[in-house]
Motif scaffolding. Structure first.
Motif, PDB file in Angstrom:
ATOM      1  N   ALA A  51     -11.675 -21.565  39.317  1.00 39.63           N
ATOM      2  CA  ALA A  51     -10.232 -21.389  39.137  1.00 39.63           C
ATOM      3  C   ALA A  51      -9.829 -19.927  39.023  1.00 39.63           C
ATOM      4  O   ALA A  51      -8.637 -19.611  39.080  1.00 39.63           O
ATOM      5  N   ASN A  52     -10.793 -19.033  38.867  1.00 35.11           N
ATOM      6  CA  ASN A  52     -10.473 -17.629  38.609  1.00 35.11           C
ATOM      7  C   ASN A  52      -9.901 -16.928  39.850  1.00 35.11           C
ATOM      8  O   ASN A  52     -10.377 -17.147  40.965  1.00 35.11           O
ATOM      9  N   HIS A  53      -8.914 -16.108  39.626  1.00 38.30           N
ATOM     10  CA  HIS A  53      -8.375 -15.217  40.669  1.00 38.30           C
ATOM     11  C   HIS A  53      -8.562 -13.784  40.193  1.00 38.30           C
ATOM     12  O   HIS A  53      -8.589 -13.511  38.995  1.00 38.30           O
ATOM     13  N   GLU A  54      -8.682 -12.880  41.156  1.00 42.08           N
ATOM     14  CA  GLU A  54      -8.836 -11.474  40.773  1.00 42.08           C
ATOM     15  C   GLU A  54      -7.523 -10.934  40.229  1.00 42.08           C
ATOM     16  O   GLU A  54      -6.436 -11.299  40.666  1.00 42.08           O
ATOM     17  N   LEU A  55      -7.642 -10.058  39.229  1.00 43.07           N
ATOM     18  CA  LEU A  55      -6.463  -9.534  38.547  1.00 43.07           C
ATOM     19  C   LEU A  55      -6.221  -8.053  38.807  1.00 43.07           C
ATOM     20  O   LEU A  55      -5.150  -7.534  38.487  1.00 43.07           O
ATOM     21  N   THR A  56      -7.216  -7.357  39.393  1.00 44.37           N
ATOM     22  CA  THR A  56      -7.093  -5.912  39.582  1.00 44.37           C
ATOM     23  C   THR A  56      -6.077  -5.524  40.654  1.00 44.37           C
ATOM     24  O   THR A  56      -5.279  -4.605  40.454  1.00 44.37           O
ATOM     25  N   PRO A  57      -6.061  -6.212  41.811  1.00 48.97           N
ATOM     26  CA  PRO A  57      -5.105  -5.813  42.850  1.00 48.97           C
ATOM     27  C   PRO A  57      -3.655  -6.110  42.466  1.00 48.97           C
ATOM     28  O   PRO A  57      -3.377  -6.783  41.469  1.00 48.97           O
ATOM     29  N   ILE A  58      -2.756  -5.660  43.306  1.00 46.87           N
ATOM     30  CA  ILE A  58      -1.341  -5.926  43.087  1.00 46.87           C
ATOM     31  C   ILE A  58      -1.068  -7.422  43.129  1.00 46.87           C
ATOM     32  O   ILE A  58      -0.318  -7.960  42.313  1.00 46.87           O
ATOM     33  N   SER A  59      -1.703  -8.120  44.083  1.00 47.24           N
ATOM     34  CA  SER A  59      -1.488  -9.556  44.242  1.00 47.24           C
ATOM     35  C   SER A  59      -2.719 -10.348  43.809  1.00 47.24           C
ATOM     36  O   SER A  59      -3.855  -9.943  44.054  1.00 47.24           O
ATOM     37  N   THR A  60      -2.492 -11.493  43.171  1.00 46.24           N
ATOM     38  CA  THR A  60      -3.588 -12.397  42.815  1.00 46.24           C
ATOM     39  C   THR A  60      -3.812 -13.460  43.890  1.00 46.24           C
ATOM     40  O   THR A  60      -4.676 -14.325  43.740  1.00 46.24           O
ATOM     41  N   PHE A  61      -3.056 -13.425  44.989  1.00 45.76           N
ATOM     42  CA  PHE A  61      -3.148 -14.446  46.029  1.00 45.76           C
ATOM     43  C   PHE A  61      -4.486 -14.347  46.761  1.00 45.76           C
ATOM     44  O   PHE A  61      -4.917 -13.261  47.152  1.00 45.76           O
ATOM     45  N   PRO A  62      -5.178 -15.496  46.987  1.00 47.41           N
ATOM     46  CA  PRO A  62      -6.506 -15.462  47.633  1.00 47.41           C
ATOM     47  C   PRO A  62      -6.398 -15.437  49.161  1.00 47.41           C
ATOM     48  O   PRO A  62      -6.760 -16.389  49.858  1.00 47.41           O
ATOM     49  N   PHE A  63      -5.942 -14.332  49.717  1.00 47.87           N
ATOM     50  CA  PHE A  63      -5.707 -14.223  51.160  1.00 47.87           C
ATOM     51  C   PHE A  63      -6.913 -14.650  51.987  1.00 47.87           C
ATOM     52  O   PHE A  63      -6.795 -15.342  52.995  1.00 47.87           O
ATOM     53  N   ALA A  64      -8.109 -14.211  51.577  1.00 47.87           N
ATOM     54  CA  ALA A  64      -9.306 -14.349  52.419  1.00 47.87           C
ATOM     55  C   ALA A  64      -9.649 -15.793  52.751  1.00 47.87           C
ATOM     56  O   ALA A  64     -10.212 -16.073  53.808  1.00 47.87           O
ATOM     57  N   ILE A  65      -9.331 -16.741  51.870  1.00 41.66           N
ATOM     58  CA  ILE A  65      -9.766 -18.114  52.108  1.00 41.66           C
ATOM     59  C   ILE A  65      -9.032 -18.758  53.287  1.00 41.66           C
ATOM     60  O   ILE A  65      -9.485 -19.773  53.818  1.00 41.66           O
ATOM     61  N   PHE A  66      -7.933 -18.163  53.742  1.00 43.28           N
ATOM     62  CA  PHE A  66      -7.139 -18.763  54.809  1.00 43.28           C
ATOM     63  C   PHE A  66      -7.569 -18.309  56.204  1.00 43.28           C
ATOM     64  O   PHE A  66      -7.110 -18.857  57.209  1.00 43.28           O
TER      65      PHE A  66
ATOM     66  N   ILE B 135     -10.131  -8.935  54.724  1.00 48.64           N
ATOM     67  CA  ILE B 135      -9.727  -8.190  53.531  1.00 48.64           C
ATOM     68  C   ILE B 135     -10.910  -7.929  52.606  1.00 48.64           C
ATOM     69  O   ILE B 135     -10.930  -6.960  51.837  1.00 48.64           O
ATOM     70  N   ASN B 136     -11.934  -8.798  52.687  1.00 43.44           N
ATOM     71  CA  ASN B 136     -13.070  -8.683  51.776  1.00 43.44           C
ATOM     72  C   ASN B 136     -14.286  -7.998  52.392  1.00 43.44           C
ATOM     73  O   ASN B 136     -15.355  -7.968  51.780  1.00 43.44           O
ATOM     74  N   GLU B 137     -14.168  -7.463  53.581  1.00 48.61           N
ATOM     75  CA  GLU B 137     -15.304  -6.799  54.212  1.00 48.61           C
ATOM     76  C   GLU B 137     -15.767  -5.614  53.375  1.00 48.61           C
ATOM     77  O   GLU B 137     -14.979  -4.778  52.937  1.00 48.61           O
TER      78      GLU B 137
END
Length: 215
Positions: A82-97, A104-106
């Motif tokens: 359930a965890n999302h990253e909190l450091t970036p501006i957005s917590t949205f999990p872009f990479a999974i889509f 983005i995660n390279e």
């Protein structure tokens, strides 16, 4: 001689099919449950694994529950998925889509982006009250009591009572010296025969007598 219900049965109360010895119901490889721990569900005890949320095998975190725990209906465990990253501006999990967003995660350690707080561990003889929620990586000590609807975000010590949202320690069930003595006794590790023989002591407040029985 009767030594209590067999830990290998699914329904310890044969005429009541909403309570199970949980160990015998579990199919998820990363859930471990000790003998005699039961789950009682108002609707269907098969709900238990559905109430272990975001438990993805590729993450590898475990839910570990000890022996002789009492788990009430509606208890939920939120796992590290359930965890999302909190450091970036957005917590949205872009990479999974995918579709280009996966790049983005390279070159980035995914483990650092999605924090893993480790296994969730419930000790022995723990009572988890109705509708409680246990958050990722929490450790709840043996003999603890978690109040109904509590949201447990931090570790709970042995033989403590916790409640509220977020859950806070209400009080300890015993003083520190007594808690140490009880943990040394660790009656939950005794054989079924020994537990049966000393059941009145386990169900009493006579710790001194229980210590003598443990020798």
């Amino acid at each position: 001689m009767l030594n209590g219900p067999h830990p290998g049965v699914l329904y310890p109360l044969p005429l009541y099919r909403k309570m199970v010895f949980l160990k015998n119901l579990i199919t998820h490889p990363n859930i471990e449950v000790g003998d005699y721990t039961y789950y009682d569900d108002f609707d269907d005890p098969q709900n238990f694994e559905r109430n272990v949320r975001y438990h993805f095998e590729f993450i590898g975190d475990k839910l570990i529950i000890g022996r002789f725990c009492a788990i009430a209906s509606g208890v939920e465990f939120i796992m590290n998925g359930a965890n999302h990253e909190l450091t970036p501006i957005s917590t949205f999990p872009f990479a999974i889509f995918g579709n280009g967003w996966e790049h983005i995660n390279e070159g980035i350690n995914i483990g650092n982006k999605y924090p893993n707080k480790g296994n969730t561990v419930i000790g022995n003889d723990v009572w988890l009250g109705y509708g409680a929620t246990i958050m990722p990586g929490v450790h709840i000590g043996s003999g603890a009591v978690i109040g109904a609807k509590a949201v447990v975000t931090r570790d709970v010590p042995d033989y403590a009572i916790a409640g509220g949202n977020p859950a806070r320690i209400v009080r300890k069930r015993f003083d520190d010296d007594t808690i140490e003595r009880l943990l040394r006794i660790a009656w939950w590790n005794w054989s079924a025969e020994t537990i049966t023989r000393h059941l009145k002591l386990i169900n009493s407040g006579d710790i001194e007598a229980l210590e003598k029985a443990a020798i």
